[in-house]
Write a protein that holds these residues in place. Structure first.
Motif, short mmCIF file in Angstrom:
data_model
loop_
_atom_site.label_atom_id
_atom_site.label_comp_id
_atom_site.label_asym_id
_atom_site.label_seq_id
_atom_site.Cartn_x
_atom_site.Cartn_y
_atom_site.Cartn_z
N PRO A 147 0.85 -1.09 0.00
CA PRO A 147 -0.15 -0.04 -0.20
C PRO A 147 0.97 1.10 0.12
CG PRO A 147 -0.54 -1.58 2.04
CD PRO A 147 0.77 -2.04 1.23
N PRO A 148 0.54 2.20 -0.82
CA PRO A 148 1.58 3.30 -1.16
C PRO A 148 1.43 4.34 0.37
CG PRO A 148 -0.31 3.52 -2.53
CD PRO A 148 -0.18 2.14 -2.00
N GLU A 149 0.56 4.19 0.98
CA GLU A 149 0.37 5.05 2.21
C GLU A 149 1.09 4.25 3.53
OE1 GLU A 149 -2.09 3.39 0.82
OE2 GLU A 149 -3.11 2.28 2.25
N HIS A 150 1.66 3.08 3.20
CA HIS A 150 2.40 2.32 4.20
C HIS A 150 3.65 3.33 4.86
CE1 HIS A 150 4.59 -0.81 6.53
NE2 HIS A 150 3.39 -1.43 6.62
N ARG A 195 6.40 2.47 5.86
CA ARG A 195 7.46 1.83 5.37
C ARG A 195 7.58 1.37 4.07
NH1 ARG A 195 10.23 2.66 9.00
NH2 ARG A 195 12.30 1.95 7.90
N ALA A 196 6.62 2.18 3.20
CA ALA A 196 6.43 1.64 1.67
C ALA A 196 7.72 1.47 0.87
CB ALA A 196 5.57 2.47 1.09
N GLU A 197 8.64 2.49 1.05
CA GLU A 197 9.94 2.51 0.44
C GLU A 197 11.06 1.20 0.74
OE1 GLU A 197 10.31 3.73 -2.57
OE2 GLU A 197 12.87 3.29 -2.49
N SER A 198 10.89 1.02 1.92
CA SER A 198 11.78 0.02 2.54
C SER A 198 11.21 -1.28 2.02
CB SER A 198 11.79 0.13 3.93
OG SER A 198 12.27 -1.01 4.51
N ARG A 247 9.45 -1.78 -0.53
CA ARG A 247 9.71 -2.04 -2.32
C ARG A 247 11.05 -2.43 -2.50
NH1 ARG A 247 5.76 2.23 -3.08
NH2 ARG A 247 7.27 3.70 -2.39
N ILE A 248 12.05 -2.01 -1.56
CA ILE A 248 13.37 -2.32 -1.93
C ILE A 248 13.35 -3.82 -1.70
CG2 ILE A 248 15.96 -1.92 -1.10
CD1 ILE A 248 15.16 1.04 -0.61
N ARG A 249 12.97 -4.05 -0.19
CA ARG A 249 12.97 -5.53 -0.02
C ARG A 249 12.52 -6.50 -1.16
NH1 ARG A 249 11.08 -6.57 6.20
NH2 ARG A 249 12.88 -5.30 7.13
N GLU A 250 11.13 -6.24 -1.60
CA GLU A 250 10.46 -6.90 -2.62
C GLU A 250 11.30 -6.97 -3.76
OE1 GLU A 250 7.55 -8.62 -3.20
OE2 GLU A 250 8.04 -8.78 -1.10
N LYS A 251 12.13 -5.84 -4.23
CA LYS A 251 12.92 -5.94 -5.44
C LYS A 251 14.07 -7.18 -5.17
CE LYS A 251 14.26 -2.15 -8.30
NZ LYS A 251 14.82 -0.94 -8.60
N LEU A 252 14.74 -7.12 -3.95
CA LEU A 252 15.75 -7.87 -3.89
C LEU A 252 15.00 -9.51 -3.73
CD1 LEU A 252 17.84 -6.17 -0.81
CD2 LEU A 252 18.46 -6.85 -3.25
N VAL A 253 14.13 -9.73 -3.31
CA VAL A 253 13.49 -10.89 -3.16
C VAL A 253 13.17 -11.35 -4.74
CG1 VAL A 253 11.61 -12.35 -2.64
CG2 VAL A 253 12.51 -10.95 -0.92
N GLU A 254 12.67 -10.43 -5.32
CA GLU A 254 12.46 -10.65 -6.65
C GLU A 254 13.72 -11.30 -7.43
OE1 GLU A 254 10.89 -7.38 -9.05
OE2 GLU A 254 11.83 -8.35 -10.95
N HIS A 255 14.82 -10.49 -7.37
CA HIS A 255 16.19 -10.79 -7.94
C HIS A 255 16.59 -12.05 -7.40
CE1 HIS A 255 15.15 -6.80 -10.02
NE2 HIS A 255 16.24 -7.45 -10.80
N TYR A 256 16.44 -12.46 -6.01
CA TYR A 256 16.85 -13.55 -5.46
C TYR A 256 16.33 -14.61 -6.32
CZ TYR A 256 17.32 -17.42 -2.14
OH TYR A 256 17.34 -18.70 -1.56
N HIS A 257 15.07 -14.43 -6.51
CA HIS A 257 14.27 -15.73 -7.09
C HIS A 257 14.94 -15.59 -8.56
CE1 HIS A 257 11.77 -17.15 -4.16
NE2 HIS A 257 11.74 -15.89 -3.74
N LYS A 258 15.34 -14.63 -9.16
CA LYS A 258 15.78 -14.75 -10.58
C LYS A 258 17.46 -15.18 -10.78
CE LYS A 258 12.94 -11.30 -12.77
NZ LYS A 258 13.00 -9.71 -13.00
#
Ligand code: ATP
Length: 267
Positions: free
Chosen positions: A7-10, A12-15, A17-28
């Protein structure tokens, strides 16, 4: 794997998003398992620093830009986390600073090197050094896989930019007479302490600022020299540590959550 919706209003949204990016690239297969843990160590320091680029970080960014612009052979060393988080900014920095890009991994495998190379090329990199048998040279006195470097890149570089580095290699590169620019949220790490210039900031914030600053300083080599003359890395690192101390003291006194004031990026 399905990505979670943040949710954009979270708060810690930015933090997140960064985690998600890392997890995504971990799976890649770009990020190593230990890369996720290393990120957690960085996050803890980012929390304490107020998740902002601080004044000492800006000073170090200026000194880093000035160093990159006044050197002949600069190389940007890229690992899995850096590629996952800031591939495009790394390519932009390489272009503006006329630096080479080299993949250099602690947990090295041919597959991961190749994935990182592909990711950087997709972001616009024309050449990525250090992949497979291209990493045929060795850094002396270094045991880890990080010792394998490209004879056209890190081996002969005057300056190496090492976002998210391990202390051993920073020390070894400095011993070889190279200037090392580190981006590390932990001002106490051996990397931060051993580097020639230490940017205590999140690579996600520091890299675009470094691109912008390098672009601005490009036409003004006199200003670059002036910046370097007035920069002392030990003093600047001490300022980052003092900032943490003061911020924690204020938090403890007032018992409330404080944010750092926005620092202006001035020239
Ligand atoms: P050293 O060997 O230098 O003492 P270390 O053992 O903590 O440090 P690693 O675990 O190899 O080193 O690297 C992780 C380092 O990268 C940590 O110091 C961490 O603070 C930093 N780090 C992690 N994520 C980020 C990020 N996004 N931006 C900046 N620094 C980060």
């Amino acid at each position: 794997m399905t990505a979670i919706k943040i949710p954009p209003e979270h708060p810690r949204a930015e933090s997140l998003r960064i985690r998600e990016k890392l997890v995504e690239h971990y799976h890649k297969g770009v990020v190593a398992t230990a890369g996720l843990i290393a990120h957690g160590r960085g996050e803890a320091f980012d929390y304490i620093l107020g998740e902002k680029t601080t004044k000492p970080a800006l000073n170090a960014i200026k000194a880093a830009a000035a160093t990159l612009l006044t050197t002949e052979k600069a190389v940007i060393s890229v690992n899995g986390n850096t590629a996952a988080l800031v591939a495009e900014e790394i390519v932009r920095l390489a272009n503006v600073a006329k630096a080479k890009i080299e993949a250099n991994l602690f947990y090295r495998s041919f597959e991961r090197e190749l994935k990182i190379k592909e990711l950087l090329e997709k972001a616009g990199a024309r050449e990525v050094l250090g992949v497979s048998e291209d990493a045929s040279a060795r850094i002396p006195e270094l045991g880890s896989e990080r010792r394998r470097v490209d004879p056209r890149g890190i081996l002969v570089a005057d300056v190496v930019l090492v976002p998210l580095e391990d202390g051993d290699r920073t020390e070894a590169l400095v011993k070889m007479g190279k200037k090392v620019i580190a981006i590390d949220l932990n001002p106490l790490s051996r990397t931060a302490q051993e580097a020639t210039i230490t940017i205590v900031d999140n690579v996600v914030r520091a890299t675009p600022k470094l691109v912008e600053t390098t672009g601005k300083l490009k036409q003004d080599l006199k200003k670059c020299q002036e910046i370097l003359l007035n920069f002392d890395n030990k003093e600047n690192l001490a300022e980052s540590i003092t900032l943490i101390k003061e911020r924690l003291s204020k938090l403890a006194e007032k018992g409330e959550y404080l944010t750092l004031e926005d620092e202006k990026h001035e020239f």
